[in-house]
Design an enzyme around this catalytic site. Structure first.
Site, PDB file in Angstrom:
ATOM      1  N   ILE A 156     -29.842  32.622 -12.172  1.00 32.80           N
ATOM      2  CA  ILE A 156     -30.357  31.901 -10.506  1.00 32.80           C
ATOM      3  C   ILE A 156     -30.168  30.275 -10.680  1.00 32.80           C
ATOM      4  CG2 ILE A 156     -32.028  31.436  -8.812  1.00 32.80           C
ATOM      5  CD1 ILE A 156     -30.737  34.678  -9.488  1.00 32.80           C
ATOM      6  N   HIS A 332      -0.849  18.396 -19.033  1.00 30.90           N
ATOM      7  CA  HIS A 332      -1.607  17.725 -20.187  1.00 30.90           C
ATOM      8  C   HIS A 332      -1.247  17.953 -21.486  1.00 30.90           C
ATOM      9  CE1 HIS A 332      -4.278  16.393 -17.019  1.00 30.90           C
ATOM     10  NE2 HIS A 332      -4.737  15.353 -18.031  1.00 30.90           N
ATOM     11  N   GLU A 357     -21.005  34.594  -6.235  1.00 35.37           N
ATOM     12  CA  GLU A 357     -21.064  35.249  -4.948  1.00 35.37           C
ATOM     13  C   GLU A 357     -20.495  36.285  -4.805  1.00 35.37           C
ATOM     14  OE1 GLU A 357     -23.099  32.141  -2.075  1.00 35.37           O
ATOM     15  OE2 GLU A 357     -21.186  31.367  -2.681  1.00 35.37           O
TER      16      GLU A 357
HETATM   17  C1  LIG Z   1     -23.022  29.348 -12.872  1.00 31.00           C
HETATM   18  C2  LIG Z   1     -23.570  30.855 -11.933  1.00 31.00           C
HETATM   19  C3  LIG Z   1     -24.557  30.336 -11.149  1.00 31.00           C
HETATM   20  C4  LIG Z   1     -24.943  31.566 -10.447  1.00 31.00           C
HETATM   21  N1  LIG Z   1     -25.781  31.513  -9.385  1.00 31.00           N
HETATM   22  C5  LIG Z   1     -26.245  32.428  -8.873  1.00 31.00           C
HETATM   23  C6  LIG Z   1     -27.465  32.031  -8.215  1.00 31.00           C
HETATM   24  O1  LIG Z   1     -27.916  30.928  -7.595  1.00 31.00           O
HETATM   25  N2  LIG Z   1     -28.150  33.325  -7.544  1.00 31.00           N
HETATM   26  C7  LIG Z   1     -27.696  34.669  -7.538  1.00 31.00           C
HETATM   27  O2  LIG Z   1     -28.382  35.495  -6.962  1.00 31.00           O
HETATM   28  N3  LIG Z   1     -26.733  34.741  -8.380  1.00 31.00           N
HETATM   29  C8  LIG Z   1     -26.123  33.868  -8.950  1.00 31.00           C
HETATM   30  N4  LIG Z   1     -25.110  33.865 -10.147  1.00 31.00           N
HETATM   31  C9  LIG Z   1     -24.703  35.389 -10.393  1.00 31.00           C
HETATM   32  C10 LIG Z   1     -23.452  35.575  -9.587  1.00 31.00           C
HETATM   33  O3  LIG Z   1     -23.502  35.588  -8.319  1.00 31.00           O
HETATM   34  C11 LIG Z   1     -23.046  37.098 -10.176  1.00 31.00           C
HETATM   35  O4  LIG Z   1     -22.803  36.986 -11.518  1.00 31.00           O
HETATM   36  C12 LIG Z   1     -21.794  37.758  -9.462  1.00 31.00           C
HETATM   37  O5  LIG Z   1     -22.302  38.106  -8.262  1.00 31.00           O
HETATM   38  C13 LIG Z   1     -21.257  38.819 -10.311  1.00 31.00           C
HETATM   39  O6  LIG Z   1     -21.954  39.674 -10.576  1.00 31.00           O
HETATM   40  P1  LIG Z   1     -22.170  40.310 -12.226  1.00 31.00           P
HETATM   41  O7  LIG Z   1     -22.202  39.160 -12.959  1.00 31.00           O
HETATM   42  O8  LIG Z   1     -23.223  41.234 -12.068  1.00 31.00           O
HETATM   43  O9  LIG Z   1     -20.793  41.148 -12.247  1.00 31.00           O
HETATM   44  P2  LIG Z   1     -20.456  42.504 -11.996  1.00 31.00           P
HETATM   45  O10 LIG Z   1     -20.934  42.950 -10.600  1.00 31.00           O
HETATM   46  O11 LIG Z   1     -20.846  43.309 -13.195  1.00 31.00           O
HETATM   47  O12 LIG Z   1     -18.722  42.525 -12.145  1.00 31.00           O
HETATM   48  C14 LIG Z   1     -18.203  42.189 -13.228  1.00 31.00           C
HETATM   49  C15 LIG Z   1     -16.826  43.209 -13.102  1.00 31.00           C
HETATM   50  O13 LIG Z   1     -16.963  44.229 -12.897  1.00 31.00           O
HETATM   51  C16 LIG Z   1     -16.412  44.918 -11.838  1.00 31.00           C
HETATM   52  N5  LIG Z   1     -17.205  45.759 -10.904  1.00 31.00           N
HETATM   53  C17 LIG Z   1     -18.706  45.870 -11.058  1.00 31.00           C
HETATM   54  N6  LIG Z   1     -19.093  46.915 -10.689  1.00 31.00           N
HETATM   55  C18 LIG Z   1     -18.181  47.651 -10.025  1.00 31.00           C
HETATM   56  C19 LIG Z   1     -18.338  48.612  -9.419  1.00 31.00           C
HETATM   57  N7  LIG Z   1     -18.997  49.333  -8.767  1.00 31.00           N
HETATM   58  N8  LIG Z   1     -16.905  49.351  -9.194  1.00 31.00           N
HETATM   59  C20 LIG Z   1     -15.583  48.705  -9.468  1.00 31.00           C
HETATM   60  N9  LIG Z   1     -15.836  47.335 -10.238  1.00 31.00           N
HETATM   61  C21 LIG Z   1     -17.068  46.998 -10.546  1.00 31.00           C
HETATM   62  C22 LIG Z   1     -16.556  43.677 -10.796  1.00 31.00           C
HETATM   63  O14 LIG Z   1     -15.296  43.530  -9.918  1.00 31.00           O
HETATM   64  C23 LIG Z   1     -15.958  42.447 -11.912  1.00 31.00           C
HETATM   65  O15 LIG Z   1     -14.683  42.353 -12.299  1.00 31.00           O
HETATM   66  C24 LIG Z   1     -24.670  32.920 -10.991  1.00 31.00           C
HETATM   67  C25 LIG Z   1     -23.501  33.041 -11.792  1.00 31.00           C
HETATM   68  C26 LIG Z   1     -23.123  31.862 -12.382  1.00 31.00           C
HETATM   69  C27 LIG Z   1     -22.036  32.356 -13.543  1.00 31.00           C
END
Ligand SMILES: Cc1cc2nc3c(=O)[nH]c(=O)nc-3n(C[C@H](O)[C@H](O)[C@H](O)COP(=O)(O)OP(=O)(O)OC[C@H]3O[C@@H](n4cnc5c(N)ncnc54)[C@H](O)[C@@H]3O)c2cc1C
Length: 373
Positions: A156, A332, A357
């Site tokens: 977060i 670069h 997001e």
């Molecule tokens: C710098 C940074 C700031 C952030 N800030 C916030 C914030 O302020 N608030 C907040 O709430 N979150 C925040 N996040 C979290 C971010 O929004 C999530 O990491 C993002 O939504 C992706 O979710 P995940 O990491 O769980 O990836 P996943 O959902 O696990 O996805 C990883 C991969 O698996 C695939 N995948 C996942 N589930 C499935 C499925 N069911 N079927 C098929 N493919 C799938 C996806 O397409 C992707 O390629 C932040 C992340 C970062 C890195």
């Protein structure tokens, strides 16, 4: 059809550019190295009222719109991605309150966010889910006039900073949204994650342990959290897309500067057609992405339902920004790979766009559903 910025938009773009050259650029490297935006800079952003651009004046905002806030975030990111991200997180936290809050909640919570007295956070991601918010496990249980919250959020933005948080929790089988304060009893943040990009804004998990909220802090109707989330992040995607687009523009600036200065066989690199082709491709990617982004902001200002449009635009802009930055990186040569040149930082910063997001794969599915419905 008019593709020109209004006089007001031109003026604020110039204002932000001048602000960045004066106040941000001289400390951009320090922010990157120390992973901290100095409080004095936050105070200046507050003083120049950049935290409240799209929100009504009665809640401390500027009474402007999403087209203008998009331009502001894009321009800030051209000089420092982290600064744009910090301003963007206050927008993201204010949006759901603006859309779904009571008058009392708007006055109480948007006002400190829009005036920079509070730093916002918006929390839906958990260890088990980021792209699919319906799978969250944080629980809210009603206890008399209060809610008791237990669970944990992951990744977060700015959750370590004092201020206001909008978060999502399960109430029985459905998801509800809540507004709370950060760093109060029942709210703890472990050590921040060490990010590879966007240094300056911390990324931490949150642990809610018997965190007590008065029932008045429920945002919108009980069980309506999923809709609140979708409408909020539809507008939030404007911010994340503007953020990485601004960083890609910085990469373009760096590539042009480098190509003009770097001499190969007695000639600047700009004389080589391979470099010219790359520069043309970079600018085309940026210009097309900007058109998509500004159109989305315009749709948002028309109060249209932008769930599908924002998913499509987020994918296009973040992928175009990534491709443009990578091409700038290639210009670069080996200098791209050393820390003395900013381009490596920009590539790390821009790579956030495709993840945050909701992953781009999920965005494509959301968009496709609107096509085949
Ligand atoms: C710098 C940074 C700031 C952030 N800030 C916030 C914030 O302020 N608030 C907040 O709430 N979150 C925040 N996040 C979290 C971010 O929004 C999530 O990491 C993002 O939504 C992706 O979710 P995940 O990491 O769980 O990836 P996943 O959902 O696990 O996805 C990883 C991969 O698996 C695939 N995948 C996942 N589930 C499935 C499925 N069911 N079927 C098929 N493919 C799938 C996806 O397409 C992707 O390629 C932040 C992340 C970062 C890195």
């Amino acid at each position: 059809m008019d593709f020109a910025l209004t006089k007001e938009q031109e003026a604020i773009k110039k204002f932000v550019k001048d602000f960045c050259i004066r106040e941000v650029l001289p400390i951009a490297e320090k922010i990157e190295e120390e992973s901290k935006i100095p409080d004095e800079l936050i105070q200046k952003i507050t003083q120049f009222r950049l935290f409240g651009i799209p929100f009504a004046k009665e809640y401390g905002g500027s009474g402007s719109n999403y087209q203008t806030s998009t331009i502001v975030l894009e321009e800030l990111a051209r000089y420092c991605g982290a600064v744009s991200m910090l301003v963007g997180v206050n927008y993201l936290t204010s949006i759901p309150i603006d859309l779904f809050g009571t008058e009392e909640q708007k006055l109480k919570f948007i006002t400190p966010l829009a005036t920079g007295k509070a730093i916002g956070s918006f929390a839906f991601t958990e260890a088990g889910t980021g792209s699919d918010p319906r799978s969250i496990t944080t629980k809210a249980v009603r206890d008399g006039d209060n809610y008791i919250i237990n669970g944990a959020k992951r990744f977060i933005t700015a959750s370590d900073k004092d201020g206001i948080i909008v978060f999502f929790a399960k109430e029985g089988d459905s998801v509800s949204a809540f507004i709370g304060s950060k760093n109060v009893p029942g709210y703890t943040v472990p050590k921040p994650w060490e990010k590879v990009g966007m240094h300056g804004v911390a990324l931490t998990d949150i642990i809610f342990e018997n965190y007590v909220l008065p029932k008045e802090n429920l945002l919108g109707a009980s069980g309506n959290g999923y809709n609140i989330l979708l409408d909020t992040i539809s507008l939030g995607k404007l911010d994340s897309a503007a953020l990485v687009l601004g960083c890609a523009e910085a990469a373009m600036d760096e590539a042009v500067k480098y190509a003009k200065e770097r001499m190969v066989k007695g000639k600047p690199m700009t004389q080589f057609q391979t470099t010219q082709c790359l520069l043309s491709e970079i600018v085309t990617l940026i210009e097309s992405a900007r058109l998509m982004l500004y159109r989305l902001a315009w749709l948002a200002d028309q109060k249209k339902n932008i769930r599908a449009e924002s998913a499509m635009t987020k994918v296009y802009v973040t992928e175009a920004a990534m491709e443009a930055t990578h091409k700038a990186f290639k210009i670069h040569g080996a200098y791209a790979y050393v820390k003395e040149f900013r381009i490596q930082q920009l590539l790390r910063d821009v790579s956030l766009g495709e993840i945050v997001e909701g992953s781009n794969e999920f965005q494509k599915i959301i968009h496709a559903q609107s096509i085949i419905k």
